[in-house]
Scaffold this motif. Structure first.
Motif, short mmCIF file in Angstrom:
data_model
loop_
_atom_site.label_atom_id
_atom_site.label_comp_id
_atom_site.label_asym_id
_atom_site.label_seq_id
_atom_site.Cartn_x
_atom_site.Cartn_y
_atom_site.Cartn_z
N GLN A 49 15.34 -76.44 33.29
CA GLN A 49 14.26 -76.94 34.13
C GLN A 49 13.47 -78.05 33.46
O GLN A 49 12.75 -78.79 34.11
CB GLN A 49 13.33 -75.74 34.51
CG GLN A 49 11.95 -76.06 35.01
CD GLN A 49 10.89 -75.94 33.91
OE1 GLN A 49 11.09 -76.39 32.79
NE2 GLN A 49 9.77 -75.32 34.24
N CYS A 97 12.75 -70.90 35.33
CA CYS A 97 14.06 -70.29 35.47
C CYS A 97 14.24 -69.23 34.38
O CYS A 97 13.45 -69.15 33.44
CB CYS A 97 15.19 -71.32 35.37
SG CYS A 97 15.22 -72.22 33.80
N ILE A 122 13.11 -72.94 41.30
CA ILE A 122 13.88 -72.20 40.31
C ILE A 122 15.15 -73.00 40.04
O ILE A 122 15.99 -73.14 40.92
CB ILE A 122 14.24 -70.78 40.78
CG1 ILE A 122 12.98 -69.97 41.11
CG2 ILE A 122 15.06 -70.06 39.72
CD1 ILE A 122 13.26 -68.54 41.58
N THR A 124 18.19 -72.60 38.72
CA THR A 124 18.80 -71.30 38.45
C THR A 124 19.71 -71.30 37.22
O THR A 124 20.42 -72.27 36.95
CB THR A 124 19.60 -70.81 39.67
OG1 THR A 124 20.66 -71.74 39.93
CG2 THR A 124 18.71 -70.70 40.90
N ARG A 125 19.68 -70.19 36.49
CA ARG A 125 20.55 -69.99 35.33
C ARG A 125 20.93 -68.52 35.24
O ARG A 125 20.30 -67.66 35.85
CB ARG A 125 19.92 -70.46 34.03
CG ARG A 125 18.63 -69.76 33.67
CD ARG A 125 18.06 -70.26 32.36
NE ARG A 125 18.53 -69.49 31.21
CZ ARG A 125 18.02 -69.62 29.98
NH1 ARG A 125 17.07 -70.52 29.75
NH2 ARG A 125 18.47 -68.90 28.98
N HIS A 137 23.15 -67.85 39.45
CA HIS A 137 22.08 -67.47 40.37
C HIS A 137 21.40 -66.15 39.98
O HIS A 137 20.61 -65.61 40.76
CB HIS A 137 22.63 -67.34 41.80
CG HIS A 137 23.06 -68.64 42.40
ND1 HIS A 137 23.97 -68.73 43.43
CD2 HIS A 137 22.69 -69.93 42.13
CE1 HIS A 137 24.16 -69.99 43.76
NE2 HIS A 137 23.39 -70.73 42.98
N ASP A 139 19.07 -65.21 37.88
CA ASP A 139 17.61 -65.12 37.76
C ASP A 139 16.95 -65.03 39.14
O ASP A 139 16.13 -64.13 39.40
CB ASP A 139 17.04 -66.29 36.95
CG ASP A 139 17.49 -67.66 37.42
OD1 ASP A 139 18.26 -67.75 38.40
OD2 ASP A 139 17.06 -68.66 36.80
N ALA A 140 17.33 -65.93 40.05
CA ALA A 140 16.71 -65.92 41.38
C ALA A 140 17.09 -64.66 42.16
O ALA A 140 16.26 -64.08 42.87
CB ALA A 140 17.13 -67.17 42.16
N ASN A 180 10.35 -70.33 46.98
CA ASN A 180 11.23 -70.81 45.91
C ASN A 180 12.25 -71.77 46.50
O ASN A 180 12.97 -71.41 47.43
CB ASN A 180 12.00 -69.66 45.26
CG ASN A 180 11.16 -68.78 44.37
OD1 ASN A 180 11.33 -67.57 44.34
ND2 ASN A 180 10.24 -69.37 43.63
N CYS A 182 15.56 -73.26 45.31
CA CYS A 182 16.51 -72.94 44.25
C CYS A 182 17.57 -74.04 44.16
O CYS A 182 18.21 -74.38 45.16
CB CYS A 182 17.19 -71.60 44.51
SG CYS A 182 16.02 -70.21 44.66
N GLY A 185 21.26 -74.80 38.15
CA GLY A 185 21.18 -75.37 36.83
C GLY A 185 22.47 -76.04 36.42
O GLY A 185 23.56 -75.55 36.74
N SER A 189 20.79 -79.80 38.59
CA SER A 189 19.64 -80.22 37.78
C SER A 189 19.95 -81.50 37.01
O SER A 189 19.11 -82.40 36.89
CB SER A 189 19.24 -79.11 36.80
OG SER A 189 20.28 -78.83 35.88
#
Length: 418
Positions: A49, A97, A122, A124-125, A137, A139-140, A180, A182, A185, A189
């Motif tokens: 992030q 994240c 987020i 995501t990671r 995904h 974490d989210a 969020n 999303c 990552g 990103s």
């Protein structure tokens, strides 16, 4: 929430020379935040992030955004600071994240309970152990029951546009819930793509008058309790707590309608290059016998595989979930109405059910649809692994086989031999 807002009729999209930029997904998110004109941004950097909040800090420092920025000592403080700002009437934003999202879980849960209209990206990671800083995904998906709206983006343009719309969604009087946005990552990103920038004046017109804390008045001249102890086994506590929970659920349900309305308004104002499916995208489903389901940036490779399979005579389609929370049950029922077999590809794990979380949610939709459709869970792209066109040809082949045989109880683990 029973209060409604009157939406002004959107002007027809005018002829314009598009402002085109080449940006990464994190920069697109930051530019979307700037277009929405927040009052306060609070940040703490964490991979993948970090470049997003660095871009925001530079925009503010260079005068590209008129917002206060708080570089807090950790993610728990980030969200606590923003709660105060939102209660005071400020439009607020942050991004995080992975372990950062875990660290802020207590105020994260409280934000939705207090119905604070905040936006958080987020990036995501995957889970922290085994050690990983790469996309997934997990974490989210781990916080999907904490009361936040969750919208997943496929492209960099979608990141930009959805970020702007998220503020108006969160602040809508029929919703009043945090959102969020999303984005995957690594793949989004740090993935650069051409985007068309909306005009700031037109975005201002789209956003309308800011009305963040109409439901709470945090004013020292009018003292009030915010988030007092509620519940227990007697008096009015239980019914008060139930009223709050029912209100959250009602806001979630209303969000499905509002998300659809906002996407239609956005596309009408800014044109076809800004047109995205709000809840569920149906891709080549008209005469499909079977379908695969995707979430996020994997969808591009999946669409290419579907196109190639169609060219070879296969009757396969694709269903992309954009809005995951609240889960778009009615839109999915429509998408699945004629499908005879289904393969669902998740980039995370539902540990309790030994499958993907989107797969488990979809089983509930099939039950409501009243159809026994063979469905297979596929889990892939964990910890940044590639989901290629070749990967989706495998998913298509194994989903097609469900037309002739039952689905396996075990998920298919993609990338297991990569």
């Amino acid at each position: 929430m029973n209060t409604t807002t009157t939406e002004a009729a959107a002007p027809a999209v005018a002829e314009r020379t598009p402002q085109l930029m080449l940006v990464e997904g994190n920069e697109a998110a930051a530019l979307g935040v700037a277009l929405a004109r927040p009052d306060m941004v609070a940040v703490y950097p964490i991979t993948p992030q970090t470049s997003l909040v660095e871009k925001l800090a530079k925009l503010i420092a260079d005068g590209g955004m008129d917002a206060d920025i708080v570089d807090a000592e950790g993610e728990h403080s980030v969200l606590s600071v923003l709660q105060g700002s939102a209660l005071a009437g400020g439009r607020t934003y942050t991004a995080t994240c992975g372990p950062g999202l875990a660290f802020m879980f207590e105020p994260y849960f409280r934000t939705s309970g207090m119905r604070l209209p905040m936006v958080m990206t987020i990036v995501t990671r995957d889970g922290i152990t085994p050690q990983s800083v790469w996309g997934g995904h997990q974490d989210a998906m781990t916080v999907r029951e904490a009361g936040w709206i969750q919208i997943y983006c496929e492209t960099v343009q979608e990141v930009l546009d959805t970020t702007v719309m998220a503020f108006r969604l969160a602040e809508h009087h029929d919703v009043m819930l945090p959102v969020n946005v999303c984005l995957d990552g690594n793949y989004l990103s740090y993935g650069a793509s051409r985007v068309e920038m909306p005009d700031q004046a037109e975005v201002d017109d789209f956003m309308g008058r800011k009305d963040v804390n109409w439901h709470v008045a945090l004013d020292p001249l009018r003292p009030m309790a915010v988030d007092p102890l509620t519940g227990g086994s007697g008096g009015t506590g239980p019914e008060t707590f139930v009223r709050y929970r029912r209100g959250q659920c009602a806001g979630m349900k209303n969000a499905l309608r509002v998300i659809t309305e906002l996407h239609e308004d956005w596309a009408h104002r800014f044109g076809d290059s800004h047109r995205f499916a709000p809840l569920v995208e149906e891709y080549r489903l008209d005469d499909a016998e079977y379908a695969i389901m995707t979430l996020g940036s994997m969808t591009g490779a999946a669409k290419d595989a579907v196109d190639e399979a169609r060219a070879a005579g296969e009757k396969v389609g694709l269903i992309k979930i954009k809005t995951f929370s609240p889960f778009p049950v009615e839109a999915l029922k429509h998408a699945l109405r004629d499908v005879r077999a289904l393969g669902v590809v998740d980039r995370s794990v539902n540990f309790r059910w030994n499958c993907g979380p989107m797969f488990q949610e979809t089983l509930g939709v099939l039950y409501r649809l009243g159809r026994q459709v063979p469905a297979q869970s596929f889990i892939g792209g964990l910890a940044g692994a590639d989901l290629t066109v070749a990967t989706f040809h495998r998913v298509i082949a194994e989903t097609r086989a469900l037309l002739e045989r039952p689905a396996a109880d075990e998920p298919v683990w993609l990338n297991a031999k990569d």
